[in-house]
Design a protein around this motif. Structure first.
Motif, mmCIF file in Angstrom:
data_model
loop_
_atom_site.group_PDB
_atom_site.id
_atom_site.type_symbol
_atom_site.label_atom_id
_atom_site.label_comp_id
_atom_site.label_asym_id
_atom_site.label_seq_id
_atom_site.Cartn_x
_atom_site.Cartn_y
_atom_site.Cartn_z
ATOM 1 N N LEU A 221 0.824 -1.205 0.000
ATOM 2 C CA LEU A 221 0.000 0.000 0.000
ATOM 3 C C LEU A 221 0.863 1.263 0.000
ATOM 4 C CD1 LEU A 221 -2.804 -1.044 2.498
ATOM 5 C CD2 LEU A 221 -2.987 -0.800 0.024
ATOM 6 N N ARG A 222 1.932 1.230 0.778
ATOM 7 C CA ARG A 222 2.836 2.376 0.837
ATOM 8 C C ARG A 222 3.494 2.605 -0.518
ATOM 9 N NH1 ARG A 222 6.485 0.687 4.626
ATOM 10 N NH2 ARG A 222 4.863 0.904 6.192
ATOM 11 N N ASN A 223 3.986 1.526 -1.137
ATOM 12 C CA ASN A 223 4.631 1.635 -2.447
ATOM 13 C C ASN A 223 3.656 2.126 -3.500
ATOM 14 O OD1 ASN A 223 7.010 0.749 -1.356
ATOM 15 N ND2 ASN A 223 6.841 -1.328 -2.158
ATOM 16 N N LYS A 224 2.416 1.668 -3.416
ATOM 17 C CA LYS A 224 1.390 2.085 -4.372
ATOM 18 C C LYS A 224 1.161 3.590 -4.278
ATOM 19 C CE LYS A 224 -3.265 0.728 -5.760
ATOM 20 N NZ LYS A 224 -4.431 -0.092 -5.410
ATOM 21 N N ALA A 225 1.139 4.111 -3.064
ATOM 22 C CA ALA A 225 0.945 5.550 -2.866
ATOM 23 C C ALA A 225 2.133 6.335 -3.428
ATOM 24 C CB ALA A 225 0.766 5.851 -1.380
ATOM 25 N N TYR A 226 3.347 5.865 -3.182
ATOM 26 C CA TYR A 226 4.532 6.542 -3.704
ATOM 27 C C TYR A 226 4.529 6.552 -5.235
ATOM 28 C CZ TYR A 226 7.138 7.083 0.673
ATOM 29 O OH TYR A 226 7.569 7.479 1.916
ATOM 30 N N LYS A 227 4.208 5.401 -5.840
ATOM 31 C CA LYS A 227 4.192 5.319 -7.299
ATOM 32 C C LYS A 227 3.127 6.226 -7.891
ATOM 33 C CE LYS A 227 6.121 0.907 -8.619
ATOM 34 N NZ LYS A 227 5.881 -0.361 -9.303
ATOM 35 N N SER A 228 1.983 6.273 -7.243
ATOM 36 C CA SER A 228 0.897 7.122 -7.723
ATOM 37 C C SER A 228 1.308 8.594 -7.683
ATOM 38 C CB SER A 228 -0.346 6.891 -6.874
ATOM 39 O OG SER A 228 -1.373 7.765 -7.255
ATOM 40 N N LYS A 229 1.915 9.002 -6.592
ATOM 41 C CA LYS A 229 2.393 10.378 -6.443
ATOM 42 C C LYS A 229 3.430 10.691 -7.511
ATOM 43 C CE LYS A 229 3.259 14.278 -4.196
ATOM 44 N NZ LYS A 229 2.361 15.394 -4.292
ATOM 45 N N MET A 230 4.333 9.746 -7.749
ATOM 46 C CA MET A 230 5.379 9.938 -8.745
ATOM 47 C C MET A 230 4.764 10.119 -10.131
ATOM 48 S SD MET A 230 8.484 7.394 -9.847
ATOM 49 C CE MET A 230 7.343 6.180 -10.495
ATOM 50 N N ARG A 231 3.842 9.257 -10.494
ATOM 51 C CA ARG A 231 3.205 9.352 -11.806
ATOM 52 C C ARG A 231 2.474 10.681 -11.970
ATOM 53 N NH1 ARG A 231 1.080 3.948 -10.708
ATOM 54 N NH2 ARG A 231 2.555 2.439 -11.517
ATOM 55 N N THR A 232 1.829 11.141 -10.907
ATOM 56 C CA THR A 232 1.079 12.392 -10.956
ATOM 57 C C THR A 232 1.989 13.579 -11.222
ATOM 58 O OG1 THR A 232 -0.550 11.494 -9.423
ATOM 59 C CG2 THR A 232 -0.514 13.879 -9.697
ATOM 60 N N VAL A 233 3.094 13.673 -10.484
ATOM 61 C CA VAL A 233 3.981 14.828 -10.667
ATOM 62 C C VAL A 233 4.691 14.781 -12.015
ATOM 63 C CG1 VAL A 233 4.293 15.292 -8.222
ATOM 64 C CG2 VAL A 233 5.907 13.809 -9.386
ATOM 65 N N VAL A 234 5.015 13.585 -12.492
ATOM 66 C CA VAL A 234 5.659 13.462 -13.797
ATOM 67 C C VAL A 234 4.678 13.872 -14.893
ATOM 68 C CG1 VAL A 234 6.588 11.796 -15.461
ATOM 69 C CG2 VAL A 234 7.368 11.753 -13.104
ATOM 70 N N LYS A 235 3.442 13.452 -14.763
ATOM 71 C CA LYS A 235 2.428 13.815 -15.742
ATOM 72 C C LYS A 235 2.204 15.337 -15.737
ATOM 73 C CE LYS A 235 -1.127 11.093 -16.290
ATOM 74 N NZ LYS A 235 -2.435 10.424 -16.095
ATOM 75 N N LYS A 236 2.229 15.935 -14.550
ATOM 76 C CA LYS A 236 2.069 17.383 -14.425
ATOM 77 C C LYS A 236 3.204 18.106 -15.149
ATOM 78 C CE LYS A 236 0.564 18.580 -10.402
ATOM 79 N NZ LYS A 236 0.492 18.928 -8.965
ATOM 80 N N PHE A 237 4.421 17.575 -15.016
ATOM 81 C CA PHE A 237 5.560 18.170 -15.706
ATOM 82 C C PHE A 237 5.395 18.073 -17.215
ATOM 83 C CE2 PHE A 237 9.492 17.236 -18.004
ATOM 84 C CZ PHE A 237 10.076 18.479 -17.957
ATOM 85 N N TYR A 238 5.066 16.879 -17.714
ATOM 86 C CA TYR A 238 4.929 16.700 -19.158
ATOM 87 C C TYR A 238 3.810 17.570 -19.725
ATOM 88 C CZ TYR A 238 8.375 13.001 -19.623
ATOM 89 O OH TYR A 238 9.551 12.296 -19.661
ATOM 90 N N THR A 239 2.746 17.763 -18.970
ATOM 91 C CA THR A 239 1.661 18.635 -19.415
ATOM 92 C C THR A 239 2.155 20.070 -19.550
ATOM 93 O OG1 THR A 239 0.059 17.230 -18.283
ATOM 94 C CG2 THR A 239 -0.676 19.430 -18.906
ATOM 95 N N ALA A 240 2.903 20.537 -18.560
ATOM 96 C CA ALA A 240 3.456 21.889 -18.609
ATOM 97 C C ALA A 240 4.469 22.021 -19.741
ATOM 98 C CB ALA A 240 4.100 22.247 -17.280
ATOM 99 N N ALA A 241 5.267 20.989 -19.950
ATOM 100 C CA ALA A 241 6.283 21.025 -21.003
ATOM 101 C C ALA A 241 5.643 21.037 -22.391
ATOM 102 C CB ALA A 241 7.223 19.841 -20.867
ATOM 103 N N ASP A 242 4.559 20.304 -22.550
ATOM 104 C CA ASP A 242 3.888 20.242 -23.849
ATOM 105 C C ASP A 242 3.231 21.570 -24.219
ATOM 106 O OD1 ASP A 242 4.691 17.659 -24.264
ATOM 107 O OD2 ASP A 242 2.827 16.757 -23.533
ATOM 108 N N THR A 243 2.863 22.364 -23.216
ATOM 109 C CA THR A 243 2.269 23.667 -23.500
ATOM 110 C C THR A 243 3.335 24.756 -23.656
ATOM 111 O OG1 THR A 243 2.006 24.146 -21.137
ATOM 112 C CG2 THR A 243 0.138 23.115 -22.256
ATOM 113 N N ASN A 244 4.614 24.371 -23.586
ATOM 114 C CA ASN A 244 5.758 25.286 -23.721
ATOM 115 C C ASN A 244 5.738 26.410 -22.684
ATOM 116 O OD1 ASN A 244 6.993 23.921 -25.853
ATOM 117 N ND2 ASN A 244 5.679 24.941 -27.345
ATOM 118 N N ASP A 245 5.217 26.116 -21.497
ATOM 119 C CA ASP A 245 5.224 27.075 -20.393
ATOM 120 C C ASP A 245 6.476 26.805 -19.557
ATOM 121 O OD1 ASP A 245 4.658 28.884 -18.452
ATOM 122 O OD2 ASP A 245 2.876 27.867 -17.676
ATOM 123 N N VAL A 246 7.524 27.591 -19.798
ATOM 124 C CA VAL A 246 8.836 27.313 -19.215
ATOM 125 C C VAL A 246 8.835 27.432 -17.694
ATOM 126 C CG1 VAL A 246 11.270 27.989 -19.197
ATOM 127 C CG2 VAL A 246 9.994 28.029 -21.334
#
Length: 89
Positions: free
Chosen positions: A19-44
């Motif tokens: 359960l702990r690992n699942k929470a960490y992985k979920s958090k990691m995926r969320t922040v990485v996705k947030k970064f890629y979304t910002a990067a795709d919109t070219n918002d430096v």
């Protein structure tokens, strides 16, 4: 079903760890996705902030053993490449 006390304890511990690992992985995926979304919109600026947070979380997850250290390093490297591409564009 396990019968010994030690086997039952291992089951309880592995469930907690799962359960702990699942929470960490979920958090990691969320922040990485947030970064890629910002990067795709070219918002430096937003991409840089999201990058810092993503690197922090990915490194922490790698250190805790949720993902392998090499995988964490590879993910950080890819994030860095994407950030540099956004900055140069």
């Amino acid at each position: 079903m396990a019968h010994t006390l030690s086997a039952n304890k291992r089951i309880r511990q592995s469930e907690k760890k799962k359960l702990r690992n699942k929470a960490y992985k979920s958090k990691m995926r969320t922040v990485v996705k947030k970064f890629y979304t910002a990067a795709d919109t070219n918002d430096v600026e937003t991409a840089e902030k999201a990058y810092m947070e993503a690197v922090k979380i990915v490194s922490k997850v790698g250190q805790k053993g949720v993902i392998h250290e090499s995988q964490a390093s590879r993910r950080v490297s890819r994030l860095t490449l994407k950030l540099n591409a956004v900055k140069s564009a």
